[in-house]
Design an enzyme around this catalytic site. Structure first.
Site, PDB file in Angstrom:
ATOM      1  N   ASP A   4       0.852  -1.179   0.000  1.00 42.55           N
ATOM      2  CA  ASP A   4       0.000   0.000   0.000  1.00 42.55           C
ATOM      3  C   ASP A   4       0.895   1.239   0.000  1.00 42.55           C
ATOM      4  O   ASP A   4       1.816   1.343   0.820  1.00 42.55           O
ATOM      5  CB  ASP A   4      -0.891  -0.014   1.243  1.00 42.55           C
ATOM      6  CG  ASP A   4      -1.893   1.120   1.249  1.00 42.55           C
ATOM      7  OD1 ASP A   4      -2.782   1.117   0.374  1.00 42.55           O
ATOM      8  OD2 ASP A   4      -1.785   2.006   2.118  1.00 42.55           O
ATOM      9  N   ASN A  12      -1.942  13.575  -3.527  1.00 46.49           N
ATOM     10  CA  ASN A  12      -2.881  14.041  -4.549  1.00 46.49           C
ATOM     11  C   ASN A  12      -3.549  15.349  -4.129  1.00 46.49           C
ATOM     12  O   ASN A  12      -3.686  16.277  -4.937  1.00 46.49           O
ATOM     13  CB  ASN A  12      -3.949  12.989  -4.830  1.00 46.49           C
ATOM     14  CG  ASN A  12      -3.434  11.842  -5.658  1.00 46.49           C
ATOM     15  OD1 ASN A  12      -2.470  11.968  -6.393  1.00 46.49           O
ATOM     16  ND2 ASN A  12      -4.083  10.700  -5.537  1.00 46.49           N
ATOM     17  N   ASP A  21       0.486  10.434  -9.557  1.00 43.50           N
ATOM     18  CA  ASP A  21       0.792   9.510 -10.652  1.00 43.50           C
ATOM     19  C   ASP A  21       2.295   9.266 -10.772  1.00 43.50           C
ATOM     20  O   ASP A  21       2.735   8.144 -11.005  1.00 43.50           O
ATOM     21  CB  ASP A  21       0.253  10.042 -11.984  1.00 43.50           C
ATOM     22  CG  ASP A  21      -1.260  10.008 -12.066  1.00 43.50           C
ATOM     23  OD1 ASP A  21      -1.905   9.349 -11.204  1.00 43.50           O
ATOM     24  OD2 ASP A  21      -1.809  10.655 -12.979  1.00 43.50           O
ATOM     25  N   ASP A  47      -4.080   2.626  -4.808  1.00 45.15           N
ATOM     26  CA  ASP A  47      -2.772   2.825  -4.177  1.00 45.15           C
ATOM     27  C   ASP A  47      -2.182   1.526  -3.657  1.00 45.15           C
ATOM     28  O   ASP A  47      -1.382   1.523  -2.733  1.00 45.15           O
ATOM     29  CB  ASP A  47      -2.863   3.862  -3.051  1.00 45.15           C
ATOM     30  CG  ASP A  47      -3.794   3.443  -1.918  1.00 45.15           C
ATOM     31  OD1 ASP A  47      -4.518   2.441  -2.070  1.00 45.15           O
ATOM     32  OD2 ASP A  47      -3.796   4.123  -0.875  1.00 45.15           O
TER      33      ASP A  47
END
Length: 120
Positions: A4, A12, A21, A47
Site C-alpha cells: 500500500d 494528490n 501519478d 494505491d
C-alpha cells in the site's frame, strides 16, 4: 506481498494527481528493480500493488521487502509503502492469500514505523 502506498491521497490533495501519478510510477519502477524478473507485480487498487514471489522462502521474501523499503528511503521524498507478507498454504486460494497479506500489512502499519512482521 500486499503493498500500500503511504499517504497517496495526501500527495494528490496537496500537490495534484500528476504528482500522485509520478509517485505510483516511481514505486512501480522500484518494485521492478527490487524483485526478480519472474516475480509478478500488478496494481490491485488505486494505491495498492500485489507482488507474487514464486519459489522463495519467507526469509528471502523479507529480504526483498527490506530492499524495497531501502530503495524508497534512498530516494528522498519519492514515497513510502507499507507491506504485508503472506505465504501460500495448501488450503488457501488467491483470495485467502491476498486477505492474509492485507491483514499483515495493517498489523505492520499499526505496530511499527518500519514493517518487519512475519508472514501469515
Amino acid at each position: 506481498m500486499f503493498i500500500d502506498i503511504d499517504n497517496l491521497k495526501t500527495i494528490n490533495d496537496r500537490h495534484g494527481h500528476a504528482a500522485g501519478d509520478r509517485m505510483i510510477l516511481h514505486i512501480a519502477a522500484t518494485l521492478r528493480a527490487s524483485l526478480r524478473p519472474k516475480d509478478i507485480i500488478f496494481r490491485y487498487g488505486g494505491d495498492e500493488f500485489v507482488c507474487v514471489l514464486t519459489g522463495i522462502d519467507t526469509v528471502h521474501a523479507r529480504q526483498r521487502m527490506d530492499a524495497i523499503h531501502r530503495a524508497l528511503a534512498d530516494a528522498t521524498n519519492e514515497g513510502s509503502v507499507s507491506i504485508g507478507l503472506a505465504q501460500l498454504q495448501p488450503h488457501h486460494d488467491s483470495h485467502d492469500l491476498i486477505a492474509l497479506a492485507d491483514q499483515a500489512l495493517y498489523r505492520n502499519r499499526t505496530n511499527s514505523t518500519r514493517p518487519t512482521d512475519r508472514p501469515s
